[in-house]
Scaffold this motif. Sequence first.
Motif, PDB file in Angstrom:
ATOM      1  N   SER A  14       0.828  -1.212   0.000  1.00 29.64           N
ATOM      2  CA  SER A  14       0.000   0.000   0.000  1.00 29.64           C
ATOM      3  C   SER A  14       0.860   1.260   0.000  1.00 29.64           C
ATOM      4  O   SER A  14       0.364   2.365  -0.275  1.00 29.64           O
ATOM      5  CB  SER A  14      -0.934   0.012   1.212  1.00 29.64           C
ATOM      6  OG  SER A  14      -0.177   0.007   2.421  1.00 29.64           O
ATOM      7  N   ASN A  15       2.139   1.110   0.302  1.00 28.94           N
ATOM      8  CA  ASN A  15       3.056   2.254   0.336  1.00 28.94           C
ATOM      9  C   ASN A  15       3.920   2.354  -0.922  1.00 28.94           C
ATOM     10  O   ASN A  15       4.928   3.048  -0.931  1.00 28.94           O
ATOM     11  CB  ASN A  15       3.942   2.167   1.575  1.00 28.94           C
ATOM     12  CG  ASN A  15       3.151   2.392   2.847  1.00 28.94           C
ATOM     13  OD1 ASN A  15       2.414   3.374   2.951  1.00 28.94           O
ATOM     14  ND2 ASN A  15       3.271   1.481   3.800  1.00 28.94           N
ATOM     15  N   LEU A  16       3.514   1.651  -1.970  1.00 37.29           N
ATOM     16  CA  LEU A  16       4.211   1.719  -3.254  1.00 37.29           C
ATOM     17  C   LEU A  16       3.651   2.886  -4.071  1.00 37.29           C
ATOM     18  O   LEU A  16       2.446   2.978  -4.289  1.00 37.29           O
ATOM     19  CB  LEU A  16       4.026   0.411  -4.017  1.00 37.29           C
ATOM     20  CG  LEU A  16       4.703   0.310  -5.381  1.00 37.29           C
ATOM     21  CD1 LEU A  16       6.220   0.285  -5.237  1.00 37.29           C
ATOM     22  CD2 LEU A  16       4.224  -0.936  -6.128  1.00 37.29           C
ATOM     23  N   ILE A  17       4.520   3.772  -4.519  1.00 35.48           N
ATOM     24  CA  ILE A  17       4.137   4.911  -5.351  1.00 35.48           C
ATOM     25  C   ILE A  17       4.800   4.739  -6.711  1.00 35.48           C
ATOM     26  O   ILE A  17       6.032   4.604  -6.799  1.00 35.48           O
ATOM     27  CB  ILE A  17       4.574   6.249  -4.721  1.00 35.48           C
ATOM     28  CG1 ILE A  17       3.920   6.436  -3.350  1.00 35.48           C
ATOM     29  CG2 ILE A  17       4.250   7.415  -5.642  1.00 35.48           C
ATOM     30  CD1 ILE A  17       4.473   7.623  -2.573  1.00 35.48           C
ATOM     31  N   VAL A  18       4.011   4.744  -7.771  1.00 36.36           N
ATOM     32  CA  VAL A  18       4.530   4.591  -9.133  1.00 36.36           C
ATOM     33  C   VAL A  18       4.414   5.935  -9.836  1.00 36.36           C
ATOM     34  O   VAL A  18       3.370   6.584  -9.786  1.00 36.36           O
ATOM     35  CB  VAL A  18       3.758   3.505  -9.908  1.00 36.36           C
ATOM     36  CG1 VAL A  18       4.359   3.314 -11.298  1.00 36.36           C
ATOM     37  CG2 VAL A  18       3.770   2.193  -9.134  1.00 36.36           C
ATOM     38  N   VAL A  19       5.506   6.354 -10.499  1.00 36.11           N
ATOM     39  CA  VAL A  19       5.515   7.628 -11.215  1.00 36.11           C
ATOM     40  C   VAL A  19       5.970   7.389 -12.649  1.00 36.11           C
ATOM     41  O   VAL A  19       6.851   6.556 -12.907  1.00 36.11           O
ATOM     42  CB  VAL A  19       6.434   8.663 -10.528  1.00 36.11           C
ATOM     43  CG1 VAL A  19       5.951   8.983  -9.128  1.00 36.11           C
ATOM     44  CG2 VAL A  19       7.879   8.182 -10.481  1.00 36.11           C
ATOM     45  N   ALA A  20       5.378   8.117 -13.588  1.00 31.57           N
ATOM     46  CA  ALA A  20       5.789   8.028 -14.997  1.00 31.57           C
ATOM     47  C   ALA A  20       5.179   9.188 -15.756  1.00 31.57           C
ATOM     48  O   ALA A  20       4.073   9.643 -15.447  1.00 31.57           O
ATOM     49  CB  ALA A  20       5.339   6.705 -15.618  1.00 31.57           C
ATOM     50  N   THR A  21       5.887   9.667 -16.760  1.00 31.53           N
ATOM     51  CA  THR A  21       5.388  10.776 -17.562  1.00 31.53           C
ATOM     52  C   THR A  21       4.274  10.310 -18.496  1.00 31.53           C
ATOM     53  O   THR A  21       4.190   9.124 -18.835  1.00 31.53           O
ATOM     54  CB  THR A  21       6.520  11.370 -18.412  1.00 31.53           C
ATOM     55  OG1 THR A  21       6.996  10.362 -19.316  1.00 31.53           O
ATOM     56  CG2 THR A  21       7.663  11.866 -17.536  1.00 31.53           C
ATOM     57  N   PRO A  22       3.414  11.225 -18.956  1.00 34.85           N
ATOM     58  CA  PRO A  22       2.358  10.841 -19.899  1.00 34.85           C
ATOM     59  C   PRO A  22       2.902  10.205 -21.173  1.00 34.85           C
ATOM     60  O   PRO A  22       2.301   9.266 -21.701  1.00 34.85           O
ATOM     61  CB  PRO A  22       1.653  12.166 -20.185  1.00 34.85           C
ATOM     62  CG  PRO A  22       1.897  12.998 -18.967  1.00 34.85           C
ATOM     63  CD  PRO A  22       3.280  12.626 -18.515  1.00 34.85           C
ATOM     64  N   GLY A  23       4.039  10.693 -21.660  1.00 35.60           N
ATOM     65  CA  GLY A  23       4.613  10.111 -22.867  1.00 35.60           C
ATOM     66  C   GLY A  23       5.012   8.669 -22.680  1.00 35.60           C
ATOM     67  O   GLY A  23       4.768   7.821 -23.541  1.00 35.60           O
ATOM     68  N   LYS A  24       5.642   8.378 -21.537  1.00 40.19           N
ATOM     69  CA  LYS A  24       6.015   7.003 -21.250  1.00 40.19           C
ATOM     70  C   LYS A  24       4.783   6.120 -21.121  1.00 40.19           C
ATOM     71  O   LYS A  24       4.742   5.001 -21.643  1.00 40.19           O
ATOM     72  CB  LYS A  24       6.854   6.926 -19.973  1.00 40.19           C
ATOM     73  CG  LYS A  24       7.282   5.502 -19.612  1.00 40.19           C
ATOM     74  CD  LYS A  24       7.997   5.442 -18.277  1.00 40.19           C
ATOM     75  CE  LYS A  24       9.430   5.877 -18.383  1.00 40.19           C
ATOM     76  NZ  LYS A  24      10.196   5.573 -17.133  1.00 40.19           N
ATOM     77  N   LEU A  25       3.753   6.630 -20.438  1.00 37.93           N
ATOM     78  CA  LEU A  25       2.542   5.831 -20.251  1.00 37.93           C
ATOM     79  C   LEU A  25       1.814   5.578 -21.559  1.00 37.93           C
ATOM     80  O   LEU A  25       1.210   4.524 -21.752  1.00 37.93           O
ATOM     81  CB  LEU A  25       1.613   6.519 -19.253  1.00 37.93           C
ATOM     82  CG  LEU A  25       2.088   6.511 -17.797  1.00 37.93           C
ATOM     83  CD1 LEU A  25       1.106   7.271 -16.919  1.00 37.93           C
ATOM     84  CD2 LEU A  25       2.261   5.097 -17.286  1.00 37.93           C
TER      85      LEU A  25
END
Length: 367
Positions: A315-326
Amino acid sequence: MRKAIGLLVNPIAGMGGAVGLSGTDGKLEEALRRGAVPRAAARAVEALSRLGGEEIHWYTAAAPMGEDVLAAAGIDRFTVLYRPASPTTAADTKAACRAFLDAGVDLILFCGGDGTARDVFDAVGRSVPILGIPAGVKMYSAVFAVNPAAAAELLRLAGEIPCRDSEVMDVDEEAYRSGRLAARLYGYACVPYIPERTQGGKQVFEEQDEERAKDAIAAFIAEIMLPDTLYIIGAGSTTARIMERLGLTPTLLGVDVVRNGEVLARNADEWTLFALLERYPRAKIIVSPIGAQGFVLGRGNQQISPAVLRRAGLSNLIVVATPGKLQATPVLYVDTGDPALDREVGETLLVVSGYRLGQRKRVVHAD
């Protein structure tokens, strides 16, 4: 239809991951000194144990390069064609694969990482399909199944499903360890393909809009960081931007640990992470998927092991990524080496993609 399959296991593949070496090539002694343990055999057995009832005759190399793994998976229909040196080397991989080719195998199944893929391709080129069981630290080549279960499925259907031309990438190990990704296209191999079972090659995103998006993500994460909380920050340029926003120097291709604006560990290994979690149990883990491949866990960040994830809490996992990558990453994958934990991640993950912006992405479980 009876198949003839060549099996090759690189017994040292992936040993540098959990101990923070960003690869094992040329670093076996250092990995062992740091307490690394073999992982390729277990990954191979996980795949092969699903294939015991198939009409396959296996050709393999002796001892840890295949014979031991087949026996551990309960498979007794195999022929040993090559006996490697000890410790094994790239020359053994190439020699074994040439022996498989001479025996007329239908496909070569190998277990390792990008270096193993390159050595297999060197030996056989496009003369026979190949397929990788992922066991390395970083796997930027597109010749791997997404996990061992998917490798078993792909092998079971080989000959009935199409092959595609898939990139074999040559990654500069020394540059990688120093925090710089230097990769070039080495060649195209023939690989059995099913969408969401065969991984894609890594893509690098450097457009101006991507840089602005990284800044926005970093601003948001810095704003919501909690006091007295341990932040385990994974590899990648997006997570590195978070460190820079905090005024800290990142380890671009390693795992850093921050608490109250202070760096507690740089390029931390699994044991360092677990020890810090024991001391500071309130924690968050920030990671970014590999571009286009979609792997959130299990590629290039094996330091964030199942034990570390369970201690911190999913529950403490935060995923980050730019719109282009997604946009170039239709689905996400997790391959921690613990299938039960992978399933606990759930069917979707929320990905922070800008300042107070997020996208929910589907997680594929290939088992």
